[in-house]
Enzyme design. Structure first.
Site, short mmCIF file in Angstrom:
data_model
loop_
_atom_site.label_atom_id
_atom_site.label_comp_id
_atom_site.label_asym_id
_atom_site.label_seq_id
_atom_site.Cartn_x
_atom_site.Cartn_y
_atom_site.Cartn_z
N CYS A 241 -2.15 5.16 8.52
CA CYS A 241 -2.04 4.83 9.74
C CYS A 241 -0.90 5.41 10.63
CB CYS A 241 -2.11 3.14 9.84
SG CYS A 241 -3.18 2.62 8.70
N SER B 131 -11.02 -5.23 0.23
CA SER B 131 -11.90 -4.42 0.95
C SER B 131 -12.37 -3.40 -0.26
CB SER B 131 -10.84 -3.43 1.81
OG SER B 131 -11.66 -2.26 2.60
N ASN C 258 0.76 -1.07 -0.17
CA ASN C 258 -0.04 0.02 -0.05
C ASN C 258 0.79 1.36 -0.02
OD1 ASN C 258 0.34 -1.21 2.56
ND2 ASN C 258 -0.33 0.62 3.54
C1 LIG Z 1 -6.40 -0.36 3.66
C2 LIG Z 1 -5.94 -1.58 3.61
C3 LIG Z 1 -6.30 -2.48 4.68
C4 LIG Z 1 -7.23 -2.24 5.68
O1 LIG Z 1 -8.58 -2.21 5.24
P1 LIG Z 1 -9.85 -1.32 5.80
O2 LIG Z 1 -10.97 -1.78 4.97
O3 LIG Z 1 -9.51 -0.08 5.92
O4 LIG Z 1 -9.97 -2.01 7.06
C5 LIG Z 1 -5.54 -3.65 4.71
N1 LIG Z 1 -4.45 -3.92 3.69
C6 LIG Z 1 -4.08 -2.87 2.95
C7 LIG Z 1 -2.91 -3.36 1.96
C8 LIG Z 1 -4.71 -1.76 2.98
O5 LIG Z 1 -4.11 -1.08 1.97
#
Ligand SMILES: *Cc1c(COP(=O)(O)O)cnc(C)c1O
Length: 376
Positions: A316, A194, A146
């Site tokens: 975060c 997600s 990410n």
């Molecule tokens: C955003 C993200 C998450 C968390 O997802 P949420 O739906 O925001 O809890 C987990 N892993 C990665 C790689 C992300 O970018």
């Protein structure tokens, strides 16, 4: 001009998604577990959405469960596997999302052993096979990072895990819809997705659980979602998530890739800059650049004044002053990590926005360097 380049943190909900969700608030509002017609209508929407997500990743409908976030999907995959085995070794990487890293840290406190694999300077994992053990119960390696956008060779990791009968989980939250995902070809046992990262609503996500893979539940209640994840299903959210998964097309991915490349090339013309991550195996919307002699937070705030939204590392970690664990893992010294900005594009990003961003970053970086005490 307002330019949103923080699509790795979250995305705008697509108009088509909102349209698809709308009837499920006040027209088709039954509880999918109810036996009457209101319940059946909700159940139909639920199962249709499950089929759409399953087809998108070449899974069976019975292999998808809906949860409330990517974070929950990661937790359920990792805790659910560990709690079933009660002890053993887990192999993950130093560049995972906190939803994976913090879950593994908690398991260490509970007596599990965890290895956090090193990565090379582009963010690819190293010495994977050497770190597998006889008692390894779970491997968790993300598909695309990410922060720096590096895409791992998941197929190869999955193949080794399958041969050794080790459960393999991958966080596919960032890669979903941007990269093609085939759970069979990639040898996945568990995978997280997600909605809000793909122009769907927040608060809904999915976990792929390969047929035959068992998980211990981490939430207790009714019999929803294959008896693994109780709680009344968020039908509007799930319908929106399924719709969103169908919307990113090949042309949009190509367009985004071109704009990404234009942004990278434009930013690298500024002296003393460096691209982080891999140039070739990179998410189509990710640009991560370090600006020497510049404080990332200052750059972010000045760009915000110009209407441009970016991020220093992941959302975060932006609450803390510690540099991003990902940037440290790829070997950046602290002061370079501190001068790093992530730009994440979307299908809505325009060429005009990219031109404006390149021009603005150049201006702000020059200004900050003039007043910087650490410059040369
Ligand atoms: C955003 C993200 C998450 C968390 O997802 P949420 O739906 O925001 O809890 C987990 N892993 C990665 C790689 C992300 O970018």
């Amino acid at each position: 001009m307002r330019v949103y380049l923080d699509n790795a943190a979250t995305t705008k909900v697509d108009d088509e998604v909102i349209k698809a969700m709308n009837p499920y608030f006040n027209k088709i509002y039954g509880n999918a577990s109810s036996l009457h017609s209101f319940g059946n209508e909700a159940k139909n929407a639920l199962e249709n959405s499950r089929r759409i997500i399953a087809e998108k990743i070449n899974a069976d409908t019975s292999e998808i469960i809906f949860v409330a976030s990517g974070t929950e999907a990661d937790n359920l995959a990792i805790l659910g596997t560990a709690f079933l085995k009660e002890k053993g070794h887990i192999l993950t990487t130093k560049i995972e999302h906190p939803a994976v890293l913090e879950t593994c840290k908690e398991l260490e406190k509970r007596g599990f052993q965890v290895t956090y694999l090193d990565v090379d300077k582009e963010g690819f994992i190293k010495n994977f096979e050497d770190n597998l053990r006889k008692d390894t119960i779970l491997v968790s390696v993300m598909h695309a990072n990410n922060e720096i956008g590096t895409i791992q060779n998941i197929e190869r990791i999955g193949k080794i895990c399958r041969e050794k009968n080790i459960v393999f989980h991958s966080d596919c939250v960032q890669s979903f819809t941007k990269e093609s995902i085939d759970v069979k070809k990639m040898n996945l046992d568990l995978a997280s997705f997600s909605s809000h990262k793909i122009h769907g609503p927040k608060g809904v996500a999915a976990l792929y659980i390969r047929k035959g893979i068992k998980l211990k539940r981490i939430i207790y209640g009714g019999h929803h979602e294959l008896n693994i994840r109780p709680g009344t299903e968020n039908i509007p959210g799930i319908v929106g998530f399924a719709k969103a998964s169908q919307l990113l097309n090949k042309n949009e991915i190509e367009r985004t890739t071109k704009l990404r490349n234009k942004l990278i090339d434009g930013l690298l013309k500024i002296p003393d800059t460096k691209l982080n991550g891999s140039r070739e195996r990179r998410l189509c919307n990710n640009v991560n650049v370090s600006f020497k002699y510049v404080e990332g937070e200052s750059l972010l705030l000045y760009l915000d004044e110009k209407g441009i939204a970016v991020s220093t590392g992941s959302a975060c970690s932006s609450q803390t002053l510690e540099p991003s664990h990902v940037l440290l893992a790829i070997g950046l010294p602290h002061e370079i990590a501190h001068g790093t900005i992530r730009f994440s594009l979307s299908k809505y990003t325009t060429e005009k926005e990219i031109d404006y961003t390149i021009k603005s970053v150049k201006e702000v970086v020059e200004k900050l360097r003039k007043i910087s005490p650490i410059r040369r």
